[in-house]
Each structure stands twice: as C-alpha cells, then as structure tokens.
Design a protein around this motif. Structure first.
Motif: not given
Length: 271
Positions: A74-88
């Motif tokens: 859940a933490i990986v999804g909310a941080s690394l995964q979600n941020l990486g996709i949405y900032i791009a």
C-alpha cells in the motif's frame, strides 16, 4: 506577512495550504486513483487472505503474516508508483511547466505531493488494519510495536516518495510511466517478501532484494506483526531493526540526490 507589489499577493504559507488542498482534492476525486491505490490493497488482503489460509509456523496464519506485506504494498502504491506515474503525466501535459511559471514556490508543489502521499497511505493502512482485525482477527502490535511501526512507516514513505519523484523523469508520459513503473514496483514487492515468506525465496533473489528499500520496509513491518520466534526465518536470523533503519535512511538520502539530479519541470523537447 503579506508582500505588496502593486497588488496583494497570497502569503507564502497560503501557497502551501492551497497546493496541499489541490493535491488532495484531485486525488480523492479520481475513481481510478482511489480504486488502484486505496481499494486494491484492501481487495488484495480480502482475496489472498481467503484463499491462502494456512499456517506459516508458530501458530501464525497467512493473514497475520500478510499484514506486513500488504501494508508495504500500500505504501509503495501510494508513493513510488502513484507519484511516478502522475508526475510524469503532469509533465507531459504541460501542468508542471505552467505551475513553474506561476508565483507558487517550487517547494509548495513537492510539499503538496508529500502530504498527499501521507494522507493516502494513512487512509489505506487504516482500512487494511480494520479489515485485518474484523475479518481475519489479526493481532495488532503492542505499544512498543506501534513505535516501530511508526518509524518504519515514516522512513519507508520518505524513501519511496523520493524514488517516485525521481523515476517520474524516466518516462515521457503517463502511459509510458504506467507501463514502466507499475511492473517494476510489482517485481520489487514480489522479491521483497510481500506476497510470499521472504525466507522461501532463492538466495540470489534475497540478495538482489536487499539492495532496495522495499525489502527492509517489509521486514520492519514483519517485526511488528509477527512473533519473535519467526525472526529465525529471516536470512540473518533476526529482525535487524538497526539495519532496517540504516538502509531506509540511506535510501532517503540517495532518493533526494536522485531527485535533485533528475527532476525536470518540462519534457526535454520543450526546452
């Protein structure tokens, strides 16, 4: 203090509050984001917890063991995964370029993202704990366990958030970012013992996983939800909480360095 230069501008602290409000509203209004970032870990716990009903050892069932893993996911999804996709995505559609041209301080953008990650992670973790306790009778940590839970969570969120910002520069748009980051995050979770007991993975996989923060975050959470007897199943025969803290802290520093070196406000072709 409000600066006046012909017109009245918003006080600097107000810029941060505004950006935080925008980030939270934008996230929680998106059904796709809510489904894959908040609800997916809950559905994962419900699904795997119902299907994989077996004893890990020392009277610990899979649901109890999986709490550490699914919270890590859940933490990986909310941080690394979600941020990486949405900032791009925000970079490719010109949002970042537009924001950079406003009076908003650059730091306000990142503060907004960090608060968004903290809020999403907190909501998801609370939901997971409620499901774990009410559906599977998961035992909650002791008082000292909650303290460990807190610092592992803070360091893990910080490290993964910084990595999410850094990896956002690897993809030119949201579709490419999703195709690149989501499988990489899933692979990291798998080799880090999120879905299966870490000690049962091949030794070379354990070595590779030890290079990344996800493995150490999951191990820290396992120390909270599992009895000390199961520490013997860890590669070192203990929870190694001192090393967990050290590796996560090092990744926070490394993630910050990567952000400073790689982050950009617009596509390379727009320069």
């Amino acid at each position: 203090m409000t600066a006046v230069t012909g017109t009245t501008t918003r006080p600097l602290p107000g810029a941060y509050g505004t950006r935080i409000s925008v980030e939270l509203k934008e996230f929680f209004r998106q059904r796709e984001a809510l489904t894959f970032t908040v609800l997916f870990p809950v559905l994962l716990l419900l699904g795997l917890g119902s299907v994989l009903d077996y004893d890990i050892g020392h009277g610990v069932d899979f649901s109890q063991y999986f709490m550490a893993g699914v919270i890590t996911a859940a933490i990986v999804g909310a941080s690394l995964q979600n941020l990486g996709i949405y900032i791009a995505s925000e970079r490719s559609d010109g949002t970042l370029k537009s924001l950079r041209g406003t009076p908003m301080p650059a730091s306000a953008y990142f503060v907004g993202k960090v608060v968004q990650v903290l809020a999403v992670a907190a909501v998801t973790v609370v939901l997971l704990l409620l499901v774990g306790v009410l559906v599977y009778g998961v035992d909650l940590p002791s008082a000292s366990g909650w303290l460990t839970f807190a610092w592992v969570g803070v360091l893990g969120i910080a490290a993964c958030t910084l990595l999410g910002i850094a990896v956002s520069s690897l993809a030119p748009n949201r579709r490419a970012a999703s195709a690149l980051i989501s499988p990489a995050a899933l692979l990291l979770e798998f080799v880090s013992g999120v879905f299966v007991p870490f000690g049962r993975l091949p030794e070379w996989v354990q070595v590779v996983a030890s290079l990344f923060p996800v493995k150490w975050m999951a191990q820290g959470f396992r120390s909270v939800f599992l009895p000390d007897a199961l520490a013997a199943d860890e590669p070192a025969g203990s929870w190694e909480l001192d090393r967990v803290a050290l590796v996560l802290a090092v990744w926070c520093v490394l993630g910050l360095v990567l952000c400073l070196r790689t982050f950009r406000w617009q596509d390379r072709g727009d320069r």
